[in-house]
Design an enzyme around this catalytic site. Structure first.
Site, PDB file in Angstrom:
ATOM      1  CB  THR A  72       8.259   2.657  -4.283  1.00 60.07           C
ATOM      2  OG1 THR A  72       7.852   1.345  -3.942  1.00 60.07           O
ATOM      3  CG2 THR A  72       7.436   3.868  -3.451  1.00 60.07           C
ATOM      4  CE  LYS A 155       8.087   2.265   0.618  1.00 63.56           C
ATOM      5  NZ  LYS A 155       7.879   1.292  -0.255  1.00 63.56           N
ATOM      6  CG  ASP A 297       6.608  -1.759  -0.581  1.00 67.59           C
ATOM      7  OD1 ASP A 297       6.491  -2.272  -1.629  1.00 67.59           O
ATOM      8  OD2 ASP A 297       7.710  -1.256   0.011  1.00 67.59           O
TER       9      ASP A 297
END
Length: 537
Positions: A72, A155, A297
């Site tokens: 990521t 995130k 994800d």
């Protein structure tokens, strides 16, 4: 009428010249999205989400990552810097830094403080570990800091790295349910963010639970709802619909939202408010909104690429994107905004699912691999010389090697010989081999592009195709193989013609292409290879 024609023409020229840049650029990264999902789920998508981008924009069907590891943080960083980890320095999500001798997280910054209700570990973040500029940085510079840049994601790394060093803000989701930031950006959160957090809108999604978005017959592209290759969300008895999110929340925290498609919806809710309150796309200075949808994800890791849950997540995301495009039409104006959509990496098939279908591969438990390396070291050298192993990187304890008067070259060769006896290992490369890369070996070239000698290990291990260093359920990613590297790339909106390309392209071409479209300086680490297909009008 003839007398007015010159003035009409002049007005046209002035109008066109004033639109040398879009009012707003929206970058969308869908975490762990395989190109294959656009094929597999296409019959179930609406006409106004992914299909609108494809049918009315330009699609690159053969876009790949050109480095390893496909994770990521390096993925987001590479999209926006136009270069690879060997240059921008974000070599993983977290890694053992040989220079510092400790674990490093990609956006850690102890010099800043959290803004918004969160734990200490969630908020002390900034882009300081990113060593090159981003396309968003260059936009800020080119507009004399008048154009705004905001990054938003579930995130932290999905918001911070794309927004770059000069961003007005980056916001990410805390397990408290708040969107938070850090003092790297300002001394306090904007009032509109505090107001949004105070409403606890995430509870609307938690309380409704997660059931199928469409009739069950729609999900014939996925495996059965209860299969042995799925993990379990927050230790539920069975991985089946419907999911009682309120029960999960009561036993845990608001982080539950991340592992559902509603994490993407909440990001979109927040992004629309950011456009309104920060007046993005409202003046002649181009603004940039960097969005990253992370829930795909989480669902992929836990439940796998063939789960009904994953398909449901993408069907819902399609509608979320459709709604967001309509919002842009209304609030920024058709033709005034530029959108690109891609992914930070793709993902492997579940290895045990492949094995059960007669492909001789399996998953490799990371702890077991480390245990075997340490045992070999003790047997061969009478000492555990393994300082750390993770993310395909093997680090040696140089002090122990020096104390025992061992030859480091011979130690590396011995470990390499041992690793090549393991049934999951395809190749092993030493630091010296990586730095001497000629480009002739495709896999070594990808590894070299992802390798920073001051941070990475003494050796890099490449697993065989199909094997994953992960648990028995769900999936993971990180390798040089096409199932991890092949992602979508869609351009849509301002100055983008309809079309498609099936030529192989690489992810580091996105940022310099945006620079050419916007007529601004390219990020300082890029190799400047561009996607000419969308530059030629």
């Amino acid at each position: 009428m003839k007398k007015f024609l010159p003035f009409v023409f002049l007005f046209y020229i002035l109008t066109v010249s004033a639109q040398q840049r879009p009012k707003l650029v929206v970058g969308i990264v869908v975490d762990q999205m395989k190109m294959e999902y656009l094929y597999r789920f296409q019959n179930d998508f609406s006409e106004n989400g992914f299909k609108r981008l494809i049918n009315d924009g330009y699609t690159f069907y053969n876009m790949h990552y050109n480095f390893m590891p496909t994770y990521t943080a390096p993925g987001h960083a590479s999209i926006y810097t136009g270069t690879t980890p060997s240059m921008h320095g974000i070599v993983s999500n977290e890694w053992f830094s040989r220079t510092l001798g400790k674990e490093v997280y990609c956006t850690d910054d102890a010099s800043v403080k959290a803004l918004g209700e969160s734990s200490k570990t969630e908020g002390e973040m900034s882009p300081k570990n990113l060593q090159t500029t981003t396309i968003t940085d260059e936009l800020r510079l080119s507009t004399n800091f008048k154009g705004k840049v905001i990054g938003i994601s579930i995130k932290d790394r999905g918001a911070i790295l794309p927004a770059g060093h000069f961003a007005n803000w980056a916001f990410w989701y805390s397990k408290t349910g708040n969107f938070i930031s850090s003092t790297f950006y300002a001394a306090a959160l904007p009032d509109w963010v505090n107001d949004f957090n105070a409403k606890k809108g995430y509870m609307n999604y938690i309380n409704q639970g997660w059931n199928l978005f469409k009739p069950s017959t729609t999900y014939d592209e996925s495996m059965s709802d209860d299969n042995p290759y799925e993990g379990k969300l927050y230790k539920v008895d069975k991985p089946v619909f419907p999911y009682d999110l309120k029960a999960m929340y009561d036993k845990n925290d608001a982080g539950v939202l991340r592992t559902t498609p509603f994490g993407n919806d909440y990001v979109a809710d927040f992004a629309k408010l950011a456009i309104e309150k920060e007046s993005l796309g409202k003046d002649t200075d181009t603004d940039f909104l960097a969005l990253s949808f992370s829930s795909t994800d989480y669902v992929g890791h836990i439940l796998g690429p063939r789960s009904i849950e994953l398909q449901d997540t993408y069907l819902r995301l399609d509608v979320t994107i459709a709604d967001f495009l309509l919002y842009l039409d209304k609030n920024v104006g058709k033709g005034n905004y530029l959108v690109f959509l891609t992914a930070d990496h793709a993902g492997a098939e579940n290895a045990r699912y492949l094995k059960d279908n007669k492909y001789e591969v399996t998953n490799i438990e990371g702890k077991e691999a480390t245990k075997n390396l340490k045992k070999f070291s003790t047997d061969a050298f009478g000492e555990d010389l393994v300082l750390d192993y993770g993310g395909f990187n093997l680090y040696f304890d140089k002090e122990k090697i020096k104390t025992k008067n061992l030859d480091l070259v011979k130690v590396k060769q011995a470990f390499k010989d041992f690793l090549m006896t393991q049934n999951y290992v395809k190749r092993v490369y030493t630091e010296e081999e990586i730095l001497a890369n000629s480009g002739a070996d495709y896999h070594l070239n990808c590894i070299a592009k992802g390798y920073d000698v001051t941070q990475n290990g003494d050796m890099i291990v490449l697993d065989k195709p199909g094997y994953i260093e992960y648990g028995p359920t769900g999936t993971s990613h990180g390798t040089t193989y096409s199932y991890d590297t092949h992602v979508p790339l869609l351009f849509y909106g301002w100055n983008i013609k309809k079309g498609e390309s099936h030529d192989r392209k690489v992810i580091t071409q996105i940022a310099p292409t945006l620079s050419q479209l916007l007529k601004i300086t390219q990020p300082n680490g890029t190799e400047s290879e561009v996607l000419t297909e969308i530059l030629n009008k």
